[in-house]
Design a protein around this motif. Structure first.
Motif, mmCIF file in Angstrom:
data_model
loop_
_atom_site.group_PDB
_atom_site.id
_atom_site.type_symbol
_atom_site.label_atom_id
_atom_site.label_comp_id
_atom_site.label_asym_id
_atom_site.label_seq_id
_atom_site.Cartn_x
_atom_site.Cartn_y
_atom_site.Cartn_z
ATOM 1 N N GLU A 1 3.272 11.954 1.493
ATOM 2 C CA GLU A 1 4.046 12.819 0.599
ATOM 3 C C GLU A 1 3.960 12.211 -0.789
ATOM 4 O O GLU A 1 4.306 11.036 -0.975
ATOM 5 C CB GLU A 1 5.506 12.927 1.049
ATOM 6 N N ASN A 2 3.456 13.014 -1.735
ATOM 7 C CA ASN A 2 3.269 12.524 -3.105
ATOM 8 C C ASN A 2 2.424 11.238 -3.134
ATOM 9 O O ASN A 2 2.757 10.258 -3.789
ATOM 10 C CB ASN A 2 4.617 12.286 -3.795
ATOM 11 N N ASP A 3 1.337 11.272 -2.335
ATOM 12 C CA ASP A 3 0.389 10.152 -2.231
ATOM 13 C C ASP A 3 1.009 8.877 -1.675
ATOM 14 O O ASP A 3 0.465 7.778 -1.844
ATOM 15 C CB ASP A 3 -0.254 9.856 -3.597
ATOM 16 N N THR A 4 2.160 9.021 -1.018
ATOM 17 C CA THR A 4 2.808 7.868 -0.375
ATOM 18 C C THR A 4 2.764 8.063 1.137
ATOM 19 O O THR A 4 3.078 9.152 1.641
ATOM 20 C CB THR A 4 4.263 7.732 -0.818
ATOM 21 N N SER B 1 9.716 21.901 2.907
ATOM 22 C CA SER B 1 10.792 22.598 2.196
ATOM 23 C C SER B 1 10.326 22.838 0.769
ATOM 24 O O SER B 1 9.224 22.419 0.383
ATOM 25 C CB SER B 1 12.091 21.789 2.221
ATOM 26 N N GLU B 2 11.116 23.492 0.000
ATOM 27 C CA GLU B 2 10.734 23.778 -1.373
ATOM 28 C C GLU B 2 10.583 22.473 -2.160
ATOM 29 O O GLU B 2 11.506 21.670 -2.247
ATOM 30 C CB GLU B 2 11.790 24.668 -2.050
ATOM 31 N N GLY B 3 9.375 22.266 -2.675
ATOM 32 C CA GLY B 3 9.102 21.060 -3.451
ATOM 33 C C GLY B 3 8.706 19.870 -2.600
ATOM 34 O O GLY B 3 8.359 18.822 -3.144
ATOM 35 N N GLN B 4 8.778 20.010 -1.267
ATOM 36 C CA GLN B 4 8.402 18.895 -0.373
ATOM 37 C C GLN B 4 7.158 19.305 0.417
ATOM 38 O O GLN B 4 7.222 20.153 1.303
ATOM 39 C CB GLN B 4 9.541 18.543 0.583
ATOM 40 N N ILE B 5 6.033 18.685 0.059
ATOM 41 C CA ILE B 5 4.746 18.982 0.711
ATOM 42 C C ILE B 5 4.234 17.708 1.380
ATOM 43 O O ILE B 5 4.165 16.649 0.771
ATOM 44 C CB ILE B 5 3.718 19.491 -0.309
ATOM 45 N N ARG B 6 3.888 17.863 2.632
ATOM 46 C CA ARG B 6 3.340 16.738 3.397
ATOM 47 C C ARG B 6 1.878 17.047 3.740
ATOM 48 O O ARG B 6 1.552 18.162 4.156
ATOM 49 C CB ARG B 6 4.152 16.502 4.662
#
Length: 381
Positions: A81-84, A121-126
């Protein structure tokens, strides 16, 4: 001729059929690889859906089966998530504990397959990055293994075919040589009879002596040809004396425009030899040298002893041999002459290496300066 053509057609049919079968195997392997790859992506999509439902806390979501599928597989998975990195499955513990190794693995997985994106969820992309399972890795290298097996099989067939062809050629040459000896024998017997008649006539002794030498020469040639294809008897002979006999014979029969020189130790050197075949070797090398000089130049034979080795060098001042042809000159059929079958040096090599267990090679050669061909008898260092 017809039999030979049918055999060639059969050989080409087998080769083409083999390539066709190999192509089918490779295509089926590739198709099987793609099927497994697609099935693994479907598994990953199911697992991604289960992850999404779990994060959304859907009480009616059936996530047990997708989780069991992934847990029982060998597919390496890294979720980010977010390159983490936030999750991982089927990753070795030593890689997980090493930040550099797991980042390197992540780069590798990114190059293997397109990631599966989960909108949790909104704004959370895996993003789920996954690699090939152990089964796919095995299938991936299967074509290389198959090619290696095919290469070995092809090399085996080629060597078998080549050795069979050489054996057939050897039998043919041996048969031709023995037939030649047989054919020469009939007129030779007649010549011997005529020589006896001439001895009773008023003919110069010098003429009879020269004719007698040539008849003896024909007998020697007949004896040489009869020995081809069979194991010759080797006896301890003085290699200097045997070489000098052949040297003197040819020296007296070639143009005075060729300068001959013979260099050898004063004491005899005894080695196992077949005199007839050894003289054939020396004559072939001398004739080849004189041809290279176009009948004009210098020819030297030198004999040296180094420990248990005896080296015979035949040096001419001819046109020389290009370095890339050093080994080719001993191959059957290779010749630079307009007329010739290219058998002289090939036969010489066989006499030296197969019958006398020696070694023959082009020791040195320079274009337009000359060539030295060296024979080595005895144990090598």
């Amino acid at each position: 001729m017809q039999f030979s053509e049918k055999r060639n057609i059969t050989r080409w049919f087998i080769i083409l059929a083999s390539f066709f079968i190999v192509s089918i195997i490779l295509w089926n392997t590739y198709s099987l690889f793609q099927i497994f790859k697609n099935e693994e992506r479907v598994k990953m999509q199911q697992w991604a859906l289960a992850q999404k439902k779990m994060n959304n806390e859907d009480p009616n979501a059936d996530v047990e089966l997708p989780l069991q599928i992934i847990q029982n597989s060998t597919i390496p998975i890294i979720a980010t998530e977010n390159d983490t990195i936030v999750d991982h499955i089927n990753i070795d513990a030593d890689i997980i504990s090493d930040k550099v190794k797991i980042n390197d693995l992540l780069k590798k997985l990114k190059n293997q397959n397109e990631p599966i994106i989960i909108n949790i969820s909104e704004g959370q992309i895996r993003k789920l990055y996954y690699g090939d399972s152990s089964l796919l890795n095995i299938l991936k290298y299967y074509p290389f293994a198959l090619f290696f097996v095919i290469f070995l099989f092809g090399a085996l067939v080629y060597n078998f075919y080549k050795s069979t062809k050489m054996a057939t050629q050897n039998k043919l040459w041996a048969g031709m040589a023995k037939e030649t000896a047989h054919q020469i024998g009939t007129p030779l017997s007649s010549l011997i009879g005529w020589l006896e008649i001439m001895k009773g006539e008023n003919i110069s002794e010098s003429i009879i002596l020269e004719i007698e030498k040539d008849i003896n020469r024909l007998q020697t040639i007949t004896d040489r040809f009869s020995k081809i294809g069979s194991e010759p008897a080797l006896v301890n002979k003085d290699v200097i004396e045997e070489t000098h006999l052949s040297f003197d014979y040819l020296k007296s029969r070639f143009s005075h425009q060729v300068t001959f020189e013979f260099i050898a130790p004063n004491e005899p050197i005894y080695i196992p030899l077949n005199p007839e075949l050894h003289s054939w070797t020396i004559e072939n090398l001398m004739k080849n040298a004189i041809d290279a000089m176009k009948g004009k130049g210098s020819l030297t034979i030198s004999i040296e002893k180094f420990g248990k080795q005896v080296k015979i060098n035949v040096t001419d001042s001819g046109k020389g041999i290009p370095k890339k042809q050093f080994n080719k000159v001993f191959e059957p059929g290779f010749t630079t002459k307009k007329r010739g079958w290219g058998l002289g040096l090939s036969l010489t090599k066989r006499i030296v290496e197969e019958y006398h267990k020696g070694k023959i090679r082009v020791a040195q050669s320079e274009i337009d300066k000359g060539t030295t061909i060296q024979i080595i008898y005895g144990k090598r260092k």
